[in-house]
Design a protein around this motif. Structure first.
Motif, PDB file in Angstrom:
ATOM      1  N   LEU A 232       0.830  -1.208   0.000  1.00 16.36           N
ATOM      2  CA  LEU A 232       0.000   0.000   0.000  1.00 16.36           C
ATOM      3  C   LEU A 232       0.863   1.257   0.000  1.00 16.36           C
ATOM      4  O   LEU A 232       0.594   2.218  -0.727  1.00 16.36           O
ATOM      5  CB  LEU A 232      -0.916   0.000   1.222  1.00 16.36           C
ATOM      6  CG  LEU A 232      -2.033  -1.051   1.244  1.00 16.36           C
ATOM      7  CD1 LEU A 232      -2.744  -1.045   2.599  1.00 16.36           C
ATOM      8  CD2 LEU A 232      -3.035  -0.818   0.117  1.00 16.36           C
ATOM      9  N   GLY A 233       1.916   1.254   0.831  1.00 21.65           N
ATOM     10  CA  GLY A 233       2.809   2.403   0.879  1.00 21.65           C
ATOM     11  C   GLY A 233       3.521   2.632  -0.446  1.00 21.65           C
ATOM     12  O   GLY A 233       3.693   3.772  -0.894  1.00 21.65           O
ATOM     13  N   PHE A 234       3.942   1.548  -1.086  1.00 22.54           N
ATOM     14  CA  PHE A 234       4.602   1.628  -2.388  1.00 22.54           C
ATOM     15  C   PHE A 234       3.650   2.193  -3.427  1.00 22.54           C
ATOM     16  O   PHE A 234       4.040   2.995  -4.289  1.00 22.54           O
ATOM     17  CB  PHE A 234       5.072   0.231  -2.800  1.00 22.54           C
ATOM     18  CG  PHE A 234       6.015   0.211  -3.970  1.00 22.54           C
ATOM     19  CD1 PHE A 234       7.375   0.330  -3.775  1.00 22.54           C
ATOM     20  CD2 PHE A 234       5.541   0.060  -5.267  1.00 22.54           C
ATOM     21  CE1 PHE A 234       8.260   0.306  -4.850  1.00 22.54           C
ATOM     22  CE2 PHE A 234       6.403   0.034  -6.346  1.00 22.54           C
ATOM     23  CZ  PHE A 234       7.767   0.155  -6.135  1.00 22.54           C
ATOM     24  N   MET A 235       2.396   1.794  -3.335  1.00 22.17           N
ATOM     25  CA  MET A 235       1.359   2.294  -4.238  1.00 22.17           C
ATOM     26  C   MET A 235       1.168   3.798  -4.068  1.00 22.17           C
ATOM     27  O   MET A 235       1.056   4.543  -5.044  1.00 22.17           O
ATOM     28  CB  MET A 235       0.062   1.538  -3.946  1.00 22.17           C
ATOM     29  CG  MET A 235      -1.144   1.965  -4.725  1.00 22.17           C
ATOM     30  SD  MET A 235      -2.553   0.954  -4.189  1.00 22.17           S
ATOM     31  CE  MET A 235      -3.897   1.941  -4.870  1.00 22.17           C
ATOM     32  N   VAL A 236       1.128   4.256  -2.823  1.00 18.67           N
ATOM     33  CA  VAL A 236       0.996   5.682  -2.548  1.00 18.67           C
ATOM     34  C   VAL A 236       2.200   6.440  -3.113  1.00 18.67           C
ATOM     35  O   VAL A 236       2.060   7.474  -3.780  1.00 18.67           O
ATOM     36  CB  VAL A 236       0.880   5.947  -1.036  1.00 18.67           C
ATOM     37  CG1 VAL A 236       0.950   7.442  -0.741  1.00 18.67           C
ATOM     38  CG2 VAL A 236      -0.420   5.376  -0.494  1.00 18.67           C
ATOM     39  N   ALA A 237       3.399   5.915  -2.848  1.00 18.56           N
ATOM     40  CA  ALA A 237       4.626   6.585  -3.278  1.00 18.56           C
ATOM     41  C   ALA A 237       4.699   6.735  -4.789  1.00 18.56           C
ATOM     42  O   ALA A 237       5.205   7.742  -5.298  1.00 18.56           O
ATOM     43  CB  ALA A 237       5.842   5.810  -2.769  1.00 18.56           C
ATOM     44  N   GLY A 238       4.188   5.754  -5.505  1.00 17.20           N
ATOM     45  CA  GLY A 238       4.309   5.773  -6.953  1.00 17.20           C
ATOM     46  C   GLY A 238       3.128   6.359  -7.687  1.00 17.20           C
ATOM     47  O   GLY A 238       3.194   6.524  -8.922  1.00 17.20           O
TER      48      GLY A 238
END
Length: 293
Positions: A232-238
Protein backbone atom coordinates in the motif's frame (compact mmCIF):
# COMPACT_ATOMS: atom_id res chain seq x y z
CA UNK A 1 -3.05 -7.03 -25.34
CA UNK A 2 -5.34 -4.76 -23.29
CA UNK A 3 -3.87 -3.69 -19.94
CA UNK A 4 -7.05 -4.61 -18.06
CA UNK A 5 -7.02 -8.09 -19.56
CA UNK A 6 -3.37 -8.53 -18.54
CA UNK A 7 -4.12 -7.28 -15.02
CA UNK A 8 -7.08 -9.65 -14.75
CA UNK A 9 -4.96 -12.59 -15.89
CA UNK A 10 -2.22 -11.54 -13.44
CA UNK A 11 -4.76 -11.47 -10.58
CA UNK A 12 -6.06 -14.90 -11.61
CA UNK A 13 -2.49 -16.19 -11.72
CA UNK A 14 -2.03 -14.80 -8.21
CA UNK A 15 -5.03 -16.81 -7.03
CA UNK A 16 -3.64 -20.05 -8.47
CA UNK A 17 -0.10 -19.35 -7.27
CA UNK A 18 -1.30 -18.67 -3.72
CA UNK A 19 -3.44 -21.80 -3.74
CA UNK A 20 -0.53 -23.93 -4.90
CA UNK A 21 1.89 -22.51 -2.33
CA UNK A 22 -0.54 -22.73 0.60
CA UNK A 23 -1.33 -26.34 -0.30
CA UNK A 24 2.25 -27.25 0.60
CA UNK A 25 3.12 -24.46 3.04
CA UNK A 26 0.38 -24.86 5.67
CA UNK A 27 1.11 -28.56 6.36
CA UNK A 28 4.82 -27.72 6.50
CA UNK A 29 4.24 -24.99 9.09
CA UNK A 30 2.05 -27.35 11.12
CA UNK A 31 4.61 -30.18 11.01
CA UNK A 32 7.43 -27.79 11.89
CA UNK A 33 5.53 -26.53 14.95
CA UNK A 34 5.40 -23.05 13.43
CA UNK A 35 2.08 -22.51 15.18
CA UNK A 36 0.54 -20.16 17.71
CA UNK A 37 -2.50 -20.47 19.92
CA UNK A 38 -5.50 -18.33 19.08
CA UNK A 39 -7.82 -17.03 21.79
CA UNK A 40 -9.58 -20.42 21.91
CA UNK A 41 -6.32 -22.20 22.61
CA UNK A 42 -6.16 -23.85 19.18
CA UNK A 43 -2.75 -24.22 17.55
CA UNK A 44 -2.87 -22.88 14.00
CA UNK A 45 -0.06 -22.19 11.51
CA UNK A 46 1.56 -18.78 11.84
CA UNK A 47 3.56 -16.81 9.26
CA UNK A 48 1.38 -18.07 6.42
CA UNK A 49 1.97 -14.64 4.90
CA UNK A 50 5.36 -15.77 3.60
CA UNK A 51 3.27 -17.23 0.80
CA UNK A 52 2.65 -13.73 -0.60
CA UNK A 53 6.20 -12.96 -1.83
CA UNK A 54 6.52 -16.52 -3.16
CA UNK A 55 3.28 -16.14 -5.11
CA UNK A 56 4.46 -12.78 -6.47
CA UNK A 57 7.79 -14.29 -7.53
CA UNK A 58 6.00 -17.05 -9.45
CA UNK A 59 3.56 -14.71 -11.21
CA UNK A 60 6.16 -12.03 -12.01
CA UNK A 61 8.32 -14.72 -13.60
CA UNK A 62 5.42 -15.65 -15.88
CA UNK A 63 4.69 -11.97 -16.64
CA UNK A 64 8.28 -11.29 -17.69
CA UNK A 65 8.42 -14.47 -19.77
CA UNK A 66 5.38 -13.38 -21.76
CA UNK A 67 6.20 -9.64 -21.73
CA UNK A 68 6.76 -9.50 -25.54
CA UNK A 69 3.04 -10.19 -26.00
CA UNK A 70 1.95 -7.02 -24.18
CA UNK A 71 1.10 -3.84 -26.00
CA UNK A 72 2.54 -1.79 -23.12
CA UNK A 73 6.29 -1.92 -22.35
CA UNK A 74 7.16 -3.65 -19.08
CA UNK A 75 9.42 -1.78 -16.66
CA UNK A 76 11.45 -4.72 -15.39
CA UNK A 77 13.25 -2.59 -12.79
CA UNK A 78 10.04 -1.75 -10.94
CA UNK A 79 9.12 -5.43 -10.65
CA UNK A 80 12.54 -6.25 -9.24
CA UNK A 81 12.45 -3.30 -6.84
CA UNK A 82 8.96 -4.09 -5.55
CA UNK A 83 9.70 -7.80 -5.20
CA UNK A 84 12.97 -7.12 -3.36
CA UNK A 85 11.17 -4.86 -0.88
CA UNK A 86 8.38 -7.39 -0.39
CA UNK A 87 10.78 -10.28 0.28
CA UNK A 88 12.90 -8.18 2.65
CA UNK A 89 9.96 -6.94 4.75
CA UNK A 90 8.45 -10.43 4.84
CA UNK A 91 11.75 -11.89 6.07
CA UNK A 92 11.89 -9.36 8.92
CA UNK A 93 8.29 -10.18 9.79
CA UNK A 94 9.05 -13.90 9.73
CA UNK A 95 11.94 -13.37 12.14
CA UNK A 96 9.63 -11.50 14.51
CA UNK A 97 6.95 -14.21 14.18
CA UNK A 98 9.37 -17.03 14.93
CA UNK A 99 11.79 -15.42 17.39
CA UNK A 100 9.89 -12.52 18.87
CA UNK A 101 9.16 -12.26 22.59
CA UNK A 102 5.97 -10.56 23.74
CA UNK A 103 7.49 -9.03 26.85
CA UNK A 104 8.20 -5.84 24.88
CA UNK A 105 5.24 -4.38 23.00
CA UNK A 106 4.50 -1.27 21.00
CA UNK A 107 6.75 1.24 19.28
CA UNK A 108 7.74 2.94 22.54
CA UNK A 109 8.63 -0.40 24.08
CA UNK A 110 10.93 -1.42 21.23
CA UNK A 111 12.51 2.04 21.03
CA UNK A 112 13.05 2.07 24.77
CA UNK A 113 14.73 -1.32 24.63
CA UNK A 114 17.00 -0.11 21.82
CA UNK A 115 17.98 3.01 23.78
CA UNK A 116 18.94 0.73 26.68
CA UNK A 117 21.22 -1.29 24.41
CA UNK A 118 18.87 -4.25 23.83
CA UNK A 119 17.68 -5.12 20.34
CA UNK A 120 14.29 -6.82 20.12
CA UNK A 121 12.96 -8.57 17.02
CA UNK A 122 10.29 -5.87 16.90
CA UNK A 123 12.99 -3.21 17.00
CA UNK A 124 14.92 -5.02 14.27
CA UNK A 125 11.77 -5.18 12.17
CA UNK A 126 11.08 -1.46 12.69
CA UNK A 127 14.64 -0.39 11.91
CA UNK A 128 14.93 -2.77 8.97
CA UNK A 129 11.52 -1.74 7.67
CA UNK A 130 12.52 1.93 7.78
CA UNK A 131 15.72 1.16 5.86
CA UNK A 132 13.80 -0.83 3.24
CA UNK A 133 11.31 2.02 2.87
CA UNK A 134 14.15 4.56 2.51
CA UNK A 135 15.83 2.46 -0.18
CA UNK A 136 12.59 2.14 -2.14
CA UNK A 137 11.89 5.86 -1.76
CA UNK A 138 15.37 6.74 -3.06
CA UNK A 139 14.82 4.59 -6.13
CA UNK A 140 11.38 6.08 -6.82
CA UNK A 141 12.58 9.66 -6.33
CA UNK A 142 13.19 11.97 -9.28
CA UNK A 143 16.46 13.17 -7.77
CA UNK A 144 18.31 13.71 -4.51
CA UNK A 145 18.02 17.51 -4.68
CA UNK A 146 14.48 18.21 -5.87
CA UNK A 147 13.15 14.90 -4.61
CA UNK A 148 13.95 15.12 -0.88
CA UNK A 149 10.42 16.06 0.21
CA UNK A 150 9.07 13.02 -1.65
CA UNK A 151 11.85 10.79 -0.33
CA UNK A 152 11.14 11.69 3.29
CA UNK A 153 7.36 11.46 2.96
CA UNK A 154 7.50 8.23 0.91
CA UNK A 155 9.86 6.62 3.44
CA UNK A 156 7.56 7.43 6.36
CA UNK A 157 4.43 6.33 4.49
CA UNK A 158 5.85 2.95 3.47
CA UNK A 159 7.29 2.25 6.92
CA UNK A 160 4.14 3.32 8.77
CA UNK A 161 1.76 1.54 6.38
CA UNK A 162 3.72 -1.68 6.86
CA UNK A 163 3.26 -1.36 10.62
CA UNK A 164 -0.36 -0.19 10.28
CA UNK A 165 -1.44 -3.47 8.70
CA UNK A 166 0.47 -5.28 11.43
CA UNK A 167 -1.58 -3.38 14.02
CA UNK A 168 -4.77 -4.50 12.28
CA UNK A 169 -3.74 -8.17 12.31
CA UNK A 170 -5.25 -8.92 15.73
CA UNK A 171 -8.40 -10.75 14.64
CA UNK A 172 -9.19 -13.10 11.73
CA UNK A 173 -9.62 -11.24 8.46
CA UNK A 174 -9.10 -7.76 9.87
CA UNK A 175 -5.80 -7.03 8.13
CA UNK A 176 -7.08 -8.40 4.81
CA UNK A 177 -10.22 -6.26 5.01
CA UNK A 178 -8.09 -3.26 5.87
CA UNK A 179 -5.81 -3.97 2.92
CA UNK A 180 -8.66 -4.07 0.40
CA UNK A 181 -10.34 -1.02 1.93
CA UNK A 182 -7.19 1.09 1.77
CA UNK A 183 -6.28 -0.25 -1.67
CA UNK A 184 -9.53 0.82 -3.32
CA UNK A 185 -9.54 4.13 -1.44
CA UNK A 186 -6.00 4.90 -2.60
CA UNK A 187 -6.76 3.74 -6.14
CA UNK A 188 -9.70 6.15 -6.17
CA UNK A 189 -7.51 9.00 -4.93
CA UNK A 190 -5.05 8.17 -7.73
CA UNK A 191 -7.92 8.33 -10.26
CA UNK A 192 -7.38 4.58 -10.82
CA UNK A 193 -4.04 5.40 -12.52
CA UNK A 194 -1.87 2.85 -10.76
CA UNK A 195 0.36 0.02 -11.96
CA UNK A 196 -2.39 -2.57 -12.07
CA UNK A 197 -0.25 -5.36 -13.50
CA UNK A 198 2.28 -4.91 -10.69
CA UNK A 199 -0.29 -5.05 -7.88
CA UNK A 200 -2.82 -7.47 -9.43
CA UNK A 201 -1.00 -10.71 -8.44
CA UNK A 202 -0.97 -9.63 -4.78
CA UNK A 203 -4.68 -8.80 -4.97
CA UNK A 204 -5.38 -12.27 -6.32
CA UNK A 205 -3.15 -13.99 -3.76
CA UNK A 206 -4.75 -12.08 -0.88
CA UNK A 207 -8.23 -12.81 -2.20
CA UNK A 208 -7.48 -16.55 -2.15
CA UNK A 209 -5.86 -16.38 1.29
CA UNK A 210 -8.72 -14.49 2.98
CA UNK A 211 -10.74 -17.70 3.55
CA UNK A 212 -7.94 -19.22 5.63
CA UNK A 213 -7.64 -16.06 7.72
CA UNK A 214 -11.37 -15.49 8.26
CA UNK A 215 -11.93 -19.09 9.36
CA UNK A 216 -8.86 -18.97 11.65
CA UNK A 217 -7.19 -21.79 9.73
CA UNK A 218 -3.94 -19.83 9.60
CA UNK A 219 -2.38 -16.54 10.74
CA UNK A 220 -0.60 -14.45 8.16
CA UNK A 221 1.68 -13.09 10.89
CA UNK A 222 3.97 -10.11 10.51
CA UNK A 223 5.49 -11.85 7.47
CA UNK A 224 2.19 -11.24 5.68
CA UNK A 225 0.72 -8.09 7.22
CA UNK A 226 3.96 -6.17 6.64
CA UNK A 227 3.88 -7.23 2.99
CA UNK A 228 0.34 -5.91 2.52
CA UNK A 229 1.20 -2.65 4.27
CA UNK A 230 4.40 -2.07 2.31
CA UNK A 231 2.50 -2.72 -0.93
CA UNK A 232 0.00 0.00 0.00
CA UNK A 233 2.81 2.40 0.88
CA UNK A 234 4.60 1.63 -2.39
CA UNK A 235 1.36 2.29 -4.24
CA UNK A 236 1.00 5.68 -2.55
CA UNK A 237 4.63 6.58 -3.28
CA UNK A 238 4.31 5.77 -6.95
CA UNK A 239 0.81 7.07 -7.68
CA UNK A 240 -0.19 10.09 -5.57
CA UNK A 241 0.98 13.72 -5.69
CA UNK A 242 2.90 15.09 -2.72
CA UNK A 243 -0.11 16.98 -1.34
CA UNK A 244 -2.12 13.75 -1.13
CA UNK A 245 0.86 11.90 0.33
CA UNK A 246 1.10 14.40 3.17
CA UNK A 247 -2.56 13.79 4.00
CA UNK A 248 -1.97 10.02 4.03
CA UNK A 249 1.07 10.51 6.26
CA UNK A 250 -0.87 12.56 8.81
CA UNK A 251 -3.54 9.86 8.90
CA UNK A 252 -0.95 7.14 9.54
CA UNK A 253 0.74 9.17 12.29
CA UNK A 254 -2.63 9.80 13.91
CA UNK A 255 -3.53 6.09 13.83
CA UNK A 256 -0.20 5.12 15.37
CA UNK A 257 -0.62 7.64 18.17
CA UNK A 258 -4.13 6.33 18.86
CA UNK A 259 -3.11 2.67 18.87
CA UNK A 260 -0.12 3.38 21.10
CA UNK A 261 -2.52 4.63 23.78
CA UNK A 262 -5.76 2.72 23.15
CA UNK A 263 -6.71 -0.80 22.10
CA UNK A 264 -7.79 -0.85 18.46
CA UNK A 265 -9.95 -3.89 19.13
CA UNK A 266 -11.87 -2.08 21.88
CA UNK A 267 -12.40 0.93 19.63
CA UNK A 268 -13.80 -1.29 16.86
CA UNK A 269 -16.06 -3.16 19.30
CA UNK A 270 -17.59 0.13 20.49
CA UNK A 271 -18.54 1.30 16.97
CA UNK A 272 -21.44 -0.76 15.59
CA UNK A 273 -20.58 -0.39 11.90
CA UNK A 274 -16.91 -1.22 12.45
CA UNK A 275 -17.84 -4.16 14.67
CA UNK A 276 -20.12 -5.66 12.00
CA UNK A 277 -17.49 -5.24 9.29
CA UNK A 278 -14.86 -6.71 11.59
CA UNK A 279 -16.98 -9.79 12.37
CA UNK A 280 -18.20 -10.37 8.82
CA UNK A 281 -17.19 -13.73 7.35
CA UNK A 282 -15.67 -15.26 10.45
CA UNK A 283 -16.19 -18.86 11.43
CA UNK A 284 -16.93 -20.29 14.84
CA UNK A 285 -13.25 -20.53 15.69
CA UNK A 286 -13.03 -16.76 15.67
CA UNK A 287 -10.15 -14.87 17.12
CA UNK A 288 -6.44 -14.49 17.48
CA UNK A 289 -4.18 -13.84 20.37
CA UNK A 290 -3.87 -10.06 20.50
CA UNK A 291 -0.43 -8.75 19.83
CA UNK A 292 1.39 -5.64 18.73
CA UNK A 293 4.70 -5.77 16.98
Amino acid sequence: MNIWLVAGLAALAGVFAEGLILHYLLPLLQQSAATRKNYQGLDIPVSAGISFPLALLLVYTIILLFAPLYEQPVNREIYFLFLMGIFAISLLGFADDMLGQRDTLGFKGHLGALLHGRMTTGGLKAAGGALIAFFLALFLSSGLVSGWPDIIVDTLIMALFANMLNLLDLRPGRAVKGFFFFFFLLAFLASWKINWILIAPLLGATLYYVHFDLKALAMMGDSGSNVLGLALGFMVAGSLPLSFKVGVLFFLIFMHLITEKYSLTRIIEKVAVLRKIDQWGRGKSDGKSEKTG
